[in-house]
Write an enzyme that holds these catalytic residues in place. Structure first.
Site, PDB file in Angstrom:
ATOM      1  N   HIS A  75       2.650 -12.453  -5.757  1.00  0.00           N
ATOM      2  CA  HIS A  75       1.949 -13.000  -4.495  1.00  0.00           C
ATOM      3  C   HIS A  75       1.193 -13.865  -4.444  1.00  0.00           C
ATOM      4  O   HIS A  75       0.162 -15.020  -4.774  1.00  0.00           O
ATOM      5  CB  HIS A  75       1.019 -11.947  -4.999  1.00  0.00           C
ATOM      6  CG  HIS A  75       0.181 -11.780  -3.939  1.00  0.00           C
ATOM      7  ND1 HIS A  75      -0.553 -12.270  -2.872  1.00  0.00           N
ATOM      8  CD2 HIS A  75      -0.021 -10.104  -3.052  1.00  0.00           C
ATOM      9  CE1 HIS A  75      -1.423 -11.602  -2.095  1.00  0.00           C
ATOM     10  NE2 HIS A  75      -1.233  -9.927  -2.353  1.00  0.00           N
TER      11      HIS A  75
ATOM     12  N   ARG B 218       0.593  -1.333  -0.321  1.00  0.00           N
ATOM     13  CA  ARG B 218      -0.129   0.176  -0.271  1.00  0.00           C
ATOM     14  C   ARG B 218       0.761   0.936   0.071  1.00  0.00           C
ATOM     15  O   ARG B 218       2.374   1.256   0.134  1.00  0.00           O
ATOM     16  CB  ARG B 218      -0.514  -0.642   1.542  1.00  0.00           C
ATOM     17  CG  ARG B 218      -1.856  -1.096   0.629  1.00  0.00           C
ATOM     18  CD  ARG B 218      -2.766  -0.784   2.612  1.00  0.00           C
ATOM     19  NE  ARG B 218      -3.568  -1.824   2.259  1.00  0.00           N
ATOM     20  CZ  ARG B 218      -3.809  -3.346   1.883  1.00  0.00           C
ATOM     21  NH1 ARG B 218      -2.666  -4.078   2.378  1.00  0.00           N
ATOM     22  NH2 ARG B 218      -4.712  -4.721   2.064  1.00  0.00           N
TER      23      ARG B 218
ATOM     24  N   GLU C 166       5.424 -12.249   1.016  1.00  0.00           N
ATOM     25  CA  GLU C 166       5.717 -11.113   0.120  1.00  0.00           C
ATOM     26  C   GLU C 166       7.137 -10.232  -0.157  1.00  0.00           C
ATOM     27  O   GLU C 166       7.028  -9.761   1.006  1.00  0.00           O
ATOM     28  CB  GLU C 166       4.705 -10.006  -0.503  1.00  0.00           C
ATOM     29  CG  GLU C 166       3.427 -10.732  -0.958  1.00  0.00           C
ATOM     30  CD  GLU C 166       2.233 -10.049  -0.329  1.00  0.00           C
ATOM     31  OE1 GLU C 166       1.734  -8.729  -0.780  1.00  0.00           O
ATOM     32  OE2 GLU C 166       1.251 -10.429   0.344  1.00  0.00           O
TER      33      GLU C 166
ATOM     34  N   ASP D 131      -1.588  -9.806   8.326  1.00  0.00           N
ATOM     35  CA  ASP D 131      -1.140  -9.202   7.244  1.00  0.00           C
ATOM     36  C   ASP D 131      -0.552  -8.006   7.106  1.00  0.00           C
ATOM     37  O   ASP D 131      -0.443  -6.572   7.525  1.00  0.00           O
ATOM     38  CB  ASP D 131      -2.364  -8.479   6.716  1.00  0.00           C
ATOM     39  CG  ASP D 131      -2.369  -8.060   5.231  1.00  0.00           C
ATOM     40  OD1 ASP D 131      -1.598  -7.583   5.302  1.00  0.00           O
ATOM     41  OD2 ASP D 131      -3.921  -7.231   4.956  1.00  0.00           O
TER      42      ASP D 131
ATOM     43  N   HIS E 184      -0.759  -2.687  -4.436  1.00  0.00           N
ATOM     44  CA  HIS E 184      -0.676  -3.575  -5.609  1.00  0.00           C
ATOM     45  C   HIS E 184      -0.229  -2.428  -7.095  1.00  0.00           C
ATOM     46  O   HIS E 184      -1.233  -2.940  -7.674  1.00  0.00           O
ATOM     47  CB  HIS E 184      -0.889  -4.561  -6.361  1.00  0.00           C
ATOM     48  CG  HIS E 184      -0.885  -5.733  -4.369  1.00  0.00           C
ATOM     49  ND1 HIS E 184       0.598  -5.929  -3.578  1.00  0.00           N
ATOM     50  CD2 HIS E 184      -1.466  -6.638  -3.677  1.00  0.00           C
ATOM     51  CE1 HIS E 184       0.704  -6.039  -2.705  1.00  0.00           C
ATOM     52  NE2 HIS E 184      -0.764  -6.582  -2.515  1.00  0.00           N
TER      53      HIS E 184
HETATM   54  C1  GLA Z   1      -1.446  -8.198   0.698  1.00  0.00           C
HETATM   55  C2  GLA Z   1      -2.219  -7.002   1.089  1.00  0.00           C
HETATM   56  C3  GLA Z   1      -3.412  -7.653   1.936  1.00  0.00           C
HETATM   57  C4  GLA Z   1      -4.694  -7.586   0.852  1.00  0.00           C
HETATM   58  C5  GLA Z   1      -3.504  -9.231  -0.132  1.00  0.00           C
HETATM   59  C6  GLA Z   1      -4.454  -9.020  -1.395  1.00  0.00           C
HETATM   60  O1  GLA Z   1      -1.179  -8.738   0.965  1.00  0.00           O
HETATM   61  O2  GLA Z   1      -1.249  -6.768   2.626  1.00  0.00           O
HETATM   62  O3  GLA Z   1      -3.822  -6.429   2.490  1.00  0.00           O
HETATM   63  O4  GLA Z   1      -5.002  -6.913  -0.357  1.00  0.00           O
HETATM   64  O5  GLA Z   1      -2.551  -8.589  -0.832  1.00  0.00           O
HETATM   65  O6  GLA Z   1      -5.318 -10.132  -1.017  1.00  0.00           O
END
Ligand code: GLA
Length: 367
Positions: free
Chosen positions: A193, A94, A331, A265, A119
């Site tokens: 991803h 983000r 990631e 996350d 993304h």
């Molecule tokens: C990343 C983001 C998550 C989500 C995924 C895709 O991992 O950090 O919050 O948006 O991508 O769904």
């Protein structure tokens, strides 16, 4: 429409095979390249999004199983909103308030995730058709994918020439080399991803996988999942994966950060001896199959995401429904929102500089 199943029988060891994977929305042909190493380990990569469509690796008895989520044809990837297996760019994760300032100029991006950019924006590199080229590799099979991202695409400055090389090595590793150059100062953060479930397709959630992350700190987030700027110690929190720990043990704990993420996350700050040197970032072991995944990277961070947004509404390969936490992502990256966080490692790329990062997903088994 060609499908994975229709793309043919298992390939010869040590070979690369090309088949049609369908057409992109703009009518461009999309190919699926299947790289097979000398052990029969196989990765299929689509020119649409540079997606890792399938990755078949042995369990402790030598039985091959697909360890990534995805779709049988390009159509699934065209409508996909979860970024299954894709190359992510120009900026992975983000950017807060969908804007950043570079050299005194404000750049405005798409708000495709609440108030923020996720993304790369509305049409990130995951929705681009990449130009493929089979290239020689010393130890395995390699596929080069290139893409030119135009000055102003999704609001980012500079014509960016991007090159991603996937190498499937004979030691059962998938190596990804990302490179780029620009003709104007810009920001860049490339990743892949892939959603992994080491137990194989349709085997339920990933809470029983055992995870280690080489990080003493993580970057806590606000309610929009934008880092606050703090680097917080993992000690005494559900984010302490310094010793092998089940993913599920603390995933529902009464912790502010776990609640904000709906599970994990978060970006972890990798412990590293020397910047830019490849180091172990994470290790995952799946007890039923004995499959082990090690992630090695030159990047300073890794986003550990537990598929919290998967809700069973999407059907993937072999008609399997992708339910909450049925996969995890690791990631490798620079930290989210770095263009707005001067204290984070810089994501700027200027003309004359060469962006180059490497991530390796190594597979093995344990008794
Ligand atoms: C990343 C983001 C998550 C989500 C995924 C895709 O991992 O950090 O919050 O948006 O991508 O769904």
């Amino acid at each position: 429409m060609s499908t994975l199943a229709a793309s043919g029988a298992a390939a010869r060891p040590g070979s690369t095979k090309k088949a049609s994977f369908g057409k992109a929305p703009d009518g461009q042909d999309v190919d699926l390249y299947t790289l097979t190493n000398k052990n029969g380990v196989e990765v299929a990569i689509s020119t649409y999004g540079g997606v890792v469509v399938s990755l078949k690796v042995p369990d402790r008895n030598g039985k091959l199983g697909d360890v990534v989520l995805g779709f049988d044809s390009v159509d699934g990837y065209v409508s996909d909103k979860s970024y299954f297996g894709a190359i992510i760019g120009r900026y992975g994760n983000r950017i807060g308030h969908a804007q950043f300032v570079l050299d005194g100029k404000t750049y405005t991006l798409a708000k495709n995730n609440g108030e923020n950019t996720l993304h790369g924006g509305n049409k990130g590199f995951n929705k681009a058709v990449w130009t493929p080229k089979e290239i020689p590799a010393k130890d395995g099979q390699a596929l080069e994918l290139t893409y030119q991202s135009k000055d102003g695409e999704e609001g980012f400055p500079g014509n960016l020439q991007v090159r991603v090389v996937y190498t499937l090595t004979d030691s059962n590793a998938l190596r990804i080399d990302y490179s780029a150059t620009t003709d104007k100062n810009t920001v860049i953060n490339l990743t892949n991803h892939s959603y992994f479930n080491l137990a194989g397709p349709g085997s339920g959630d990933i809470l029983g996988h055992v995870l280690t992350i080489e990080a003493d700190k993580f970057t806590p987030v606000d309610s929009g999942l934008i880092p606050t700027g703090e680097l917080r110690e993992v000690a005494g929190t559900p984010f302490d994966f310094r010793k092998p720990t089940l993913i599920g043990t603390r995933i529902n704990s009464d912790d502010e950060q776990i609640k904000l993420g709906g599970g994990y996350d978060h970006n972890f700050v990798l412990r590293r001896k020397m910047a830019a040197q490849i180091s172990l970032a994470a290790r995952v072991m799946e007890p039923k199959t004995g499959r082990v995944l090690e992630v090695w990277t030159t990047e300073p961070g890794i986003q550990f995401y537990t598929g919290n947004f998967l809700d069973g509404s999407v059907q993937g390969k072999g008609n399997i429904t992708y339910t909450k936490r049925s996969a995890f992502c690791l990631e490798t990256q620079h930290f989210p929102d770095s263009p707005n966080k001067p204290k984070f490692p810089s994501t700027e790329l200027n003309p004359g500089q060469h962006y180059h990062t490497t991530t390796i997903y190594k597979f093995s088994t344990e008794k």
